[in-house]
Design an enzyme around this catalytic site. Structure first.
Site, PDB file in Angstrom:
ATOM      1  N   HIS A   1       7.582 -14.744  -0.472  1.00  0.00           N
ATOM      2  CA  HIS A   1       7.694 -13.744   0.589  1.00  0.00           C
ATOM      3  C   HIS A   1       6.488 -12.810   0.595  1.00  0.00           C
ATOM      4  O   HIS A   1       6.082 -12.315  -0.445  1.00  0.00           O
ATOM      5  CB  HIS A   1       8.988 -12.949   0.421  1.00  0.00           C
ATOM      6  CG  HIS A   1       9.405 -12.284   1.687  1.00  0.00           C
ATOM      7  ND1 HIS A   1       8.816 -11.124   2.123  1.00  0.00           N
ATOM      8  CD2 HIS A   1      10.283 -12.630   2.647  1.00  0.00           C
ATOM      9  CE1 HIS A   1       9.348 -10.785   3.289  1.00  0.00           C
ATOM     10  NE2 HIS A   1      10.243 -11.676   3.618  1.00  0.00           N
ATOM     11  N   PRO A   2       5.900 -12.579   1.771  1.00  0.00           N
ATOM     12  CA  PRO A   2       4.631 -11.855   1.833  1.00  0.00           C
ATOM     13  C   PRO A   2       4.715 -10.335   1.837  1.00  0.00           C
ATOM     14  O   PRO A   2       3.685  -9.682   1.937  1.00  0.00           O
ATOM     15  CB  PRO A   2       4.042 -12.321   3.177  1.00  0.00           C
ATOM     16  CG  PRO A   2       5.224 -12.599   4.021  1.00  0.00           C
ATOM     17  CD  PRO A   2       6.282 -13.129   3.092  1.00  0.00           C
ATOM     18  N   CYS A   3       5.908  -9.757   1.722  1.00  0.00           N
ATOM     19  CA  CYS A   3       5.972  -8.300   1.912  1.00  0.00           C
ATOM     20  C   CYS A   3       5.233  -7.527   0.829  1.00  0.00           C
ATOM     21  O   CYS A   3       4.890  -6.370   1.024  1.00  0.00           O
ATOM     22  CB  CYS A   3       7.409  -7.811   2.059  1.00  0.00           C
ATOM     23  SG  CYS A   3       8.473  -8.226   0.692  1.00  0.00           S
ATOM     24  N   GLU A   4       4.980  -8.161  -0.339  1.00  0.00           N
ATOM     25  CA  GLU A   4       4.259  -7.445  -1.400  1.00  0.00           C
ATOM     26  C   GLU A   4       2.775  -7.757  -1.401  1.00  0.00           C
ATOM     27  O   GLU A   4       2.015  -7.184  -2.175  1.00  0.00           O
ATOM     28  CB  GLU A   4       4.813  -7.865  -2.774  1.00  0.00           C
ATOM     29  CG  GLU A   4       6.307  -7.788  -2.906  1.00  0.00           C
ATOM     30  CD  GLU A   4       6.745  -6.409  -3.327  1.00  0.00           C
ATOM     31  OE1 GLU A   4       5.886  -5.615  -3.715  1.00  0.00           O
ATOM     32  OE2 GLU A   4       7.950  -6.142  -3.262  1.00  0.00           O
ATOM     33  N   THR A   5       2.343  -8.699  -0.558  1.00  0.00           N
ATOM     34  CA  THR A   5       0.961  -9.183  -0.662  1.00  0.00           C
ATOM     35  C   THR A   5      -0.056  -8.082  -0.438  1.00  0.00           C
ATOM     36  O   THR A   5      -1.026  -7.957  -1.187  1.00  0.00           O
ATOM     37  CB  THR A   5       0.725 -10.343   0.340  1.00  0.00           C
ATOM     38  OG1 THR A   5       1.549 -11.439  -0.022  1.00  0.00           O
ATOM     39  CG2 THR A   5      -0.724 -10.778   0.330  1.00  0.00           C
TER      40      THR A   5
END
Lengths: 266, 161
Positions: free
Chosen positions: B113-117
């Site tokens: 999941h990209p929300c922390e990228t």
């Protein structure tokens, strides 16, 4: 200039219902042979429909805790993580009731996401809510700052059809402002086409956009055109619909606009 | 659609050999890098296939049955990350492993999941230009799911700008 939250339209969207006729798969032998008739909310999801029919399915001897329940329309497995109303509009069916088939075996793992449970649907719903928040504001802090209770309340009020309780929480996420960044919008051409999601701003050099502007940017070969028409919640949308008003009032409970492009003639 | 960048790492499949009585079984893992319009960052999608279990379906890219998430944890995901199973599939700072329809192919893939990228990349933001972003990003999140890069990619040379 702020966009007025249209609570009449919003309630009508929330209350949109679909009559559905669910037939059993004849090759899975069951004692009951009559189809099941229900009225489902367009804003609901198939795992919630399954939950509502639990007593009927249990009566057929199905152990729901160990079964992946799935549905098809004319042989095409229905994506359980899409809202029911979106699935219907996408199918192109004009039938009322919408005739679909339920399955308790042979879950198509290569086509449908695994584990079509209410919990999994809730996870995907909340992921969409977070993404919509990020698109509109550039951070997910509005969603992350909600209490655990409030976060759960979004989904629970959807599953229990409690409009006021849903908006008690969602008003904090969807509060209109002049500095909204991007439109939470997904566009569907047909089931075979990948979902279209692009980075779309609310304004063009300070001027508010209408739906036609957005569609012309994303699908220049289809818009402007006389044959393609955008539809959401079964409503054909005028191209001069202001996109900020649409995002505020026509979104699904996940705060995304889900727009199907249909043929004008159909 | 031209904004979507896809790199298919089929030239570097991770293989795990299982010794069984019938002989060795090969697993193939494929990785795709796809741009997320939602978070405006790249996202790593992946699926694994066991060619030994013959189940052809029309949508499988590879012959064989797709691996479940449990099997991916067993064979592909680094041992250090096994504890994350207890924390809801979370790969420490990178984000959770979830499943969704591949944005281009349209059928189920696992992804990080990209929300922390964004916040993860800000930690190493010095000296990242647009050309090294993907390499740096992939070197951070790839190894935990078996996607490793050759160190050659990071050596400076006249041709390696």
């Amino acid at each position: 200039m702020s966009v007025v939250f249209d609570d009449i339209i919003s309630k009508k969207i929330w209350d949109g219902k679909l009559p559905i006729q669910i037939s059993l798969n004849p090759s899975e032998s069951h004692s009951l042979t009559e189809p099941i008739f229900i009225e489902a909310a367009r804003c609901s999801y198939l795992p919630l429909v399954t939950e509502h029919l639990a007593s009927i399915y249990n009566g057929l001897g199905i152990d729901l805790t160990n079964t992946d329940v799935w549905y098809d329309y004319q042989g095409e497995p229905l994506k359980w993580h899409y809202p029911v109303g979106l699935l219907y509009d996408l199918s192109g069916s004009k039938d009322r009731p919408w005739r679909i088939t339920v399955h308790f075996q042979d879950f198509p793992n290569d086509i449908l996401l695994k584990s079509p449970s209410v919990e999994a649907a809730q996870d995907i719903f909340m992921a969409m809510v977070k993404q919509a928040d990020f698109l509109r504001h550039g951070t997910t802090k509005r969603v992350m700052n909600l209490s655990k209770n409030d976060q759960s309340q979004l989904w629970e009020s959807l599953s229990l059809d409690r409009f006021d309780e849903y908006w008690n929480v969602n008003q904090h996420l969807i509060a209109d402002s002049d500095s909204l960044r991007y439109v939470p919008l997904r566009i569907y051409l047909s089931n075979q086409c990948p979902v279209i999601q692009e980075v779309v701003s609310f304004t063009n050099e300070g001027n508010p956009k209408v739906l036609g502007d957005v569609l012309k940017d994303i699908l220049p070969d289809l818009f402007p055109s006389k044959s393609a028409t955008p539809m959401t919640h079964g409503i054909r949308l005028p191209l001069d619909t202001p996109i900020r008003w649409a995002s505020q009032n026509l979104s699904f409970p996940d705060n995304f606009l889900h727009v199907v492009i249909c043929n004008e003639d159909s | 659609m031209d904004e979507l960048l896809v790199l298919q790492e089929t030239s570097d499949p991770a293989t795990a050999k299982l010794s069984e009585q019938e002989g060795e079984t090969h697993l193939t893992v494929e990785y795709h890098i796809v741009y997320s319009p939602g978070y405006q960052v790249p996202v790593l999608y992946f699926n694994g296939y066991d060619a030994g279990k013959k189940k052809r379906t029309p949508l499988s890219l590879k012959e064989g049955t797709a691996l479940s998430l449990d099997e991916l944890y067993q064979w592909i995901i680094s041992k250090e990350m096994q504890q994350s199973l207890q924390h809801g599939n979370r790969l420490s700072q990178q984000g959770s492993i979830s499943q969704e329809d591949h944005p281009i192919l349209g059928f189920p893939f696992y992804y990080i999941h990209p929300c922390e990228t964004q916040s993860m990349m800000r930690l190493i933001s010095h000296d990242i230009n647009i050309h090294s972003y993907i390499k740096s990003w992939l070197s951070l999140i790839g190894p935990t799911i078996g996607c490793t890069l050759s160190h050659q990619l990071f050596l400076s040379s006249p041709t390696n700008k």
